[in-house]
Design an enzyme around this catalytic site. Structure first.
Site, PDB file in Angstrom:
ATOM      1  N   GLY A 267       0.809  -1.217   0.000  1.00 60.89           N
ATOM      2  CA  GLY A 267       0.000   0.000   0.000  1.00 60.89           C
ATOM      3  C   GLY A 267       0.838   1.260   0.000  1.00 60.89           C
ATOM      4  O   GLY A 267       2.075   1.209   0.035  1.00 60.89           O
TER       5      GLY A 267
ATOM      6  N   ASP B 200      -3.510 -13.134   4.310  1.00 62.08           N
ATOM      7  CA  ASP B 200      -4.658 -12.340   4.761  1.00 62.08           C
ATOM      8  C   ASP B 200      -4.564 -12.195   6.273  1.00 62.08           C
ATOM      9  O   ASP B 200      -4.490 -13.198   6.992  1.00 62.08           O
ATOM     10  CB  ASP B 200      -5.954 -13.044   4.361  1.00 62.08           C
TER      11      ASP B 200
ATOM     12  N   LYS C 115      -9.517   1.690   4.652  1.00 65.00           N
ATOM     13  CA  LYS C 115      -9.503   3.081   5.126  1.00 65.00           C
ATOM     14  C   LYS C 115     -10.447   4.012   4.360  1.00 65.00           C
ATOM     15  O   LYS C 115     -10.503   5.203   4.656  1.00 65.00           O
ATOM     16  CB  LYS C 115      -8.079   3.634   5.032  1.00 65.00           C
TER      17      LYS C 115
ATOM     18  N   LYS D 205      -9.119   9.928  12.151  1.00 68.68           N
ATOM     19  CA  LYS D 205     -10.556   9.641  12.143  1.00 68.68           C
ATOM     20  C   LYS D 205     -10.971   8.758  13.312  1.00 68.68           C
ATOM     21  O   LYS D 205     -12.154   8.544  13.548  1.00 68.68           O
ATOM     22  CB  LYS D 205     -10.945   8.995  10.812  1.00 68.68           C
TER      23      LYS D 205
ATOM     24  N   ASN E 215      -4.884  13.054   6.762  1.00 73.06           N
ATOM     25  CA  ASN E 215      -4.961  12.587   5.385  1.00 73.06           C
ATOM     26  C   ASN E 215      -3.580  12.633   4.743  1.00 73.06           C
ATOM     27  O   ASN E 215      -2.838  13.599   4.911  1.00 73.06           O
ATOM     28  CB  ASN E 215      -5.928  13.459   4.584  1.00 73.06           C
TER      29      ASN E 215
ATOM     30  N   GLY F 213      -1.686  11.985  -1.838  1.00 77.82           N
ATOM     31  CA  GLY F 213      -1.242  11.063  -2.871  1.00 77.82           C
ATOM     32  C   GLY F 213      -1.465   9.603  -2.558  1.00 77.82           C
ATOM     33  O   GLY F 213      -1.219   8.742  -3.403  1.00 77.82           O
TER      34      GLY F 213
ATOM     35  N   VAL G 148      -7.917  12.539  -1.687  1.00 78.68           N
ATOM     36  CA  VAL G 148      -8.605  13.427  -2.621  1.00 78.68           C
ATOM     37  C   VAL G 148      -7.717  13.856  -3.792  1.00 78.68           C
ATOM     38  O   VAL G 148      -8.235  14.178  -4.868  1.00 78.68           O
ATOM     39  CB  VAL G 148      -9.129  14.688  -1.896  1.00 78.68           C
TER      40      VAL G 148
ATOM     41  N   THR H  17     -17.039  18.282  -1.239  1.00 86.20           N
ATOM     42  CA  THR H  17     -18.268  18.016  -0.486  1.00 86.20           C
ATOM     43  C   THR H  17     -18.878  19.276   0.125  1.00 86.20           C
ATOM     44  O   THR H  17     -20.078  19.507   0.038  1.00 86.20           O
ATOM     45  CB  THR H  17     -17.994  16.995   0.640  1.00 86.20           C
TER      46      THR H  17
ATOM     47  N   ARG I 285     -20.853  13.427   2.667  1.00 86.07           N
ATOM     48  CA  ARG I 285     -21.206  12.026   2.489  1.00 86.07           C
ATOM     49  C   ARG I 285     -21.446  11.358   3.841  1.00 86.07           C
ATOM     50  O   ARG I 285     -21.019  11.868   4.881  1.00 86.07           O
ATOM     51  CB  ARG I 285     -20.088  11.302   1.733  1.00 86.07           C
TER      52      ARG I 285
END
Length: 615
Positions: free
Chosen positions: A298, A348, A374, A416, A453, A456, A461, A478, A545
């Site tokens: 990731g 996994d 995420k 978050k 956040n 990239g 976003v 938003t 959202r």
């Protein structure tokens, strides 16, 4: 030594010999033009000058200088060589003739500086300006001028001067440099490399309009991020094409040339100085150890792997669920030819037995747990999968780490997780509870790292905005007042590594993120960086959202500890929670209805422990 270098050396020695021999004769001629005999004294002086000049030139490596790039340093070296050779010749005259011809030697010294220096700096001028032997027609010249971009350099310091010289001497640059702007008042109205310094940076708009400038280069690589951000904002209001020099460290280390200007990136607009690592403490912990990174394919996981390699771990285990991403990071790291053994594991984290097998097989000293779901809106629609991956998966990896004797376990969490209003944030807070509980049961040090956040990263976003701009717009936001904390992928990864080195067990580490950023401002900046105006691309508001907050927090009131444990890094206090209820949710996740599951997750994450755990 190559033939080319030998030829260059012989030519330079030949011309130096001519000038040195000629100068002593000319000095006597200037003093007494009616007596031109080349007597024994001149012969001895010329021989001494010639021998000592070549001797001192060799000692001070004057024949190894690249005169194409000559500067004050080379001129001072030449003065030193000439002065020493004249001084030695004066001693020879005193020994052989009982007196020193001071006036003749002073004139000889001046002729040497003038002629030897003149020849070398004429060569530099020739190479810099590339004298053209062919005639250029007026039409060609006119066409060439039309295709060039008029440019102003912001910053008339050493970097700006180097860039100006590079532009001046290179035919590849399709740029017509107009001049500089700089806040140093002593430089105003003066010229540098033939280009004027117009005035202060705040008057950039005036100079852009006056000289029809369409391109601005910011040559201030050592300026603070906040200052660069302000200058970029000012420049973007004047012209579309804004570029900047690389960071001063890259130039100083020779990684990047000063001529390699780059487009302004969205990271330049964060306005925050980058996080500095305690290299010594991290190296002491990591060097020679086995490290395991989950989610290694990731955005965050792969950058953690890149940041780890310079510390020379003995083995780096790349664990991930997606074979393509693990293959990609393994190939990238393998191409670096590092001594670290790279091991790929496709697994996994929801498979507890597999996690046990991996931990006991590789026996890592450090585990960086970056694997997670995420994406906020997707997790709102799939709360079971969020629990299975973010909570159950974290428990599986943490328990396997504790049982196999891992030294330190670092969970990659999120801002978050603070007072969450969505499933993703709630599951990340529950994952923090898992590692804080494990810290009380195991000798392994379990810690979590929160940040905002990541620019990239997948699902952020920035990639979305870029796709929308490429498609011609509009860019969707938003809410006009929504704010977020932002950091770069390298910053996030550095924080994770530093947390591992600082860990005592049970902490939640938080980066000082500076000021939060309005999403709409980020969108507008990205549009301008792409060479468009907001009017050309368009900007629309879609509404908040499900699960989204207007603003994020890094610590809630009960967790706040105002004292940083490391520059720009804070640690949150542990708050009480009922872990038994977390285990109940995990065991009953497949039986709970989606709405009820969401309600329970948010209740637990916000410490509402009296919530009835009904099915």
């Amino acid at each position: 030594m190559s033939k080319t270098i030998q030829k260059r050396l012989l030519v330079l020695i030949f011309f130096d010999s001519l000038i040195v021999s000629f100068s002593i004769y000319m000095s006597h001629f200037f003093l007494n033009p009616y007596v031109t005999a080349f007597d024994f004294m001149m012969l001895v002086s010329a021989t001494a000058l010639l021998f000592t000049h070549h001797l001192f030139s060799w000692i001070y490596k004057m024949y190894k200088k690249v005169w194409q790039y000559a500067s004050l340093e080379e001129l001072l070296g030449l003065i030193k060589v000439v002065s020493l050779s004249i001084g030695t010749t004066a001693i020879v005259q005193g020994i052989f003739f009982g007196e020193i011809y001071q006036r003749a030697l002073i004139i000889t010294w001046m002729l040497h500086i003038l002629l030897l220096g003149g020849v070398r700096f004429m060569w530099r001028y020739y190479k810099t300006n590339s004298f053209k032997t062919r005639a250029t027609s007026k039409k060609e010249k006119a066409n060439d001028e039309k295709t060039k971009t008029k440019t102003i350099i912001i910053g008339a310091g050493s970097s700006g001067q180097m860039l100006a010289r590079q532009i001046k001497k290179s035919a590849d640059w399709r740029t017509e440099l107009v001049g500089f702007v700089d806040d140093n008042e002593r430089l105003h109205t003066l010229t540098i490399s033939g280009y004027p310094v117009f005035g202060e940076i705040r008057h950039l708009t005036h100079f852009v309009e006056k000289y029809h400038v369409t391109h601005v280069v910011i040559a201030m690589p050592s300026a603070s991020r906040e200052r660069i951000k302000d200058i970029i904002t000012l420049a973007q209001a004047c012209v579309k094409n804004v570029q900047t020099l690389p960071m001063i460290e890259d130039i100083a280390l020779g990684n990047i040339s000063v001529k390699q200007i780059r487009d302004v990136s969205i990271e330049d607009l964060l306005g925050r100085e980058p996080v500095e690592l305690d290299i010594t403490s991290i190296s002491r912990e990591i060097q020679g150890e086995t490290i395991l990174v989950t989610g290694a394919g990731g955005s965050i996981g792969s950058e953690i792997c890149r940041q780890l390699l310079p510390f020379n771990p003995a083995k780096l285990v790349l664990l991930g669920h997606g074979e393509n991403s693990i293959y990609a990071i393994h190939m990238e790291l393998g191409a670096l030819a590092v001594p670290t053994e790279l091991v790929t594991v496709i697994a996994d984290i929801q498979d507890k037995e597999r996690m046990m097998d991996v931990m006991f097989t590789h026996q890592p000293a450090y585990v960086y747990h970056a694997a997670a779901h995420k994406h906020v809106p997707l997790m709102e629609e799939n709360p079971r999968e969020a629990v299975k991956n973010n909570v159950l998966g974290t428990r599986n990896v943490a328990e396997a780490a504790g049982m196999s004797g891992v030294k330190t376990f670092v969970l990659v969490s999120s801002d978050k997780a603070v007072n969450p209003t969505n499933v993703m944030g709630a599951t990340k807070r529950l994952a923090e509870m898992v590692v804080q509980t494990m810290n009380q049961k195991s000798p392994t040090k379990f810690v979590a790292v929160r940040f905002g956040n990541v620019l990239g990263s997948r699902g952020s976003v920035i990639p979305l905005f870029k796709k929308q701009i490429e498609a011609g717009g509009p860019v969707t936001v938003t809410h006009p007042d929504m704010t977020r904390y932002f950091m770069t992928i390298p910053e996030a990864s550095r924080l994770v590594l530093q947390a591992g080195a600082l860990a005592d067990g049970g902490e939640i580490f938080v980066l000082d993120m500076g000021e939060s950023v309005k999403i709409v401002d980020l969108a507008k900046n990205l549009i301008r960086l792409s060479g468009f105006s907001v009017e050309e691309v368009g900007l629309t508001y879609t509404g908040i959202r499900p699960g989204e907050k207007m603003f994020e927090e890094l610590l809630n009131e009960a967790e706040i500890d105002p004292n940083p444990v490391f520059p720009k890094i804070f640690v949150g206090r542990t708050v009480p929670f009922e872990f038994d209820q977390v285990e109940t949710v995990v065991s009953d996740v497949n039986e709970l209805e989606y709405g009820r599951l969401r309600e329970i997750l948010l209740g637990l994450a916000n410490s509402k422990n009296t919530l009835e755990m009904s099915r």
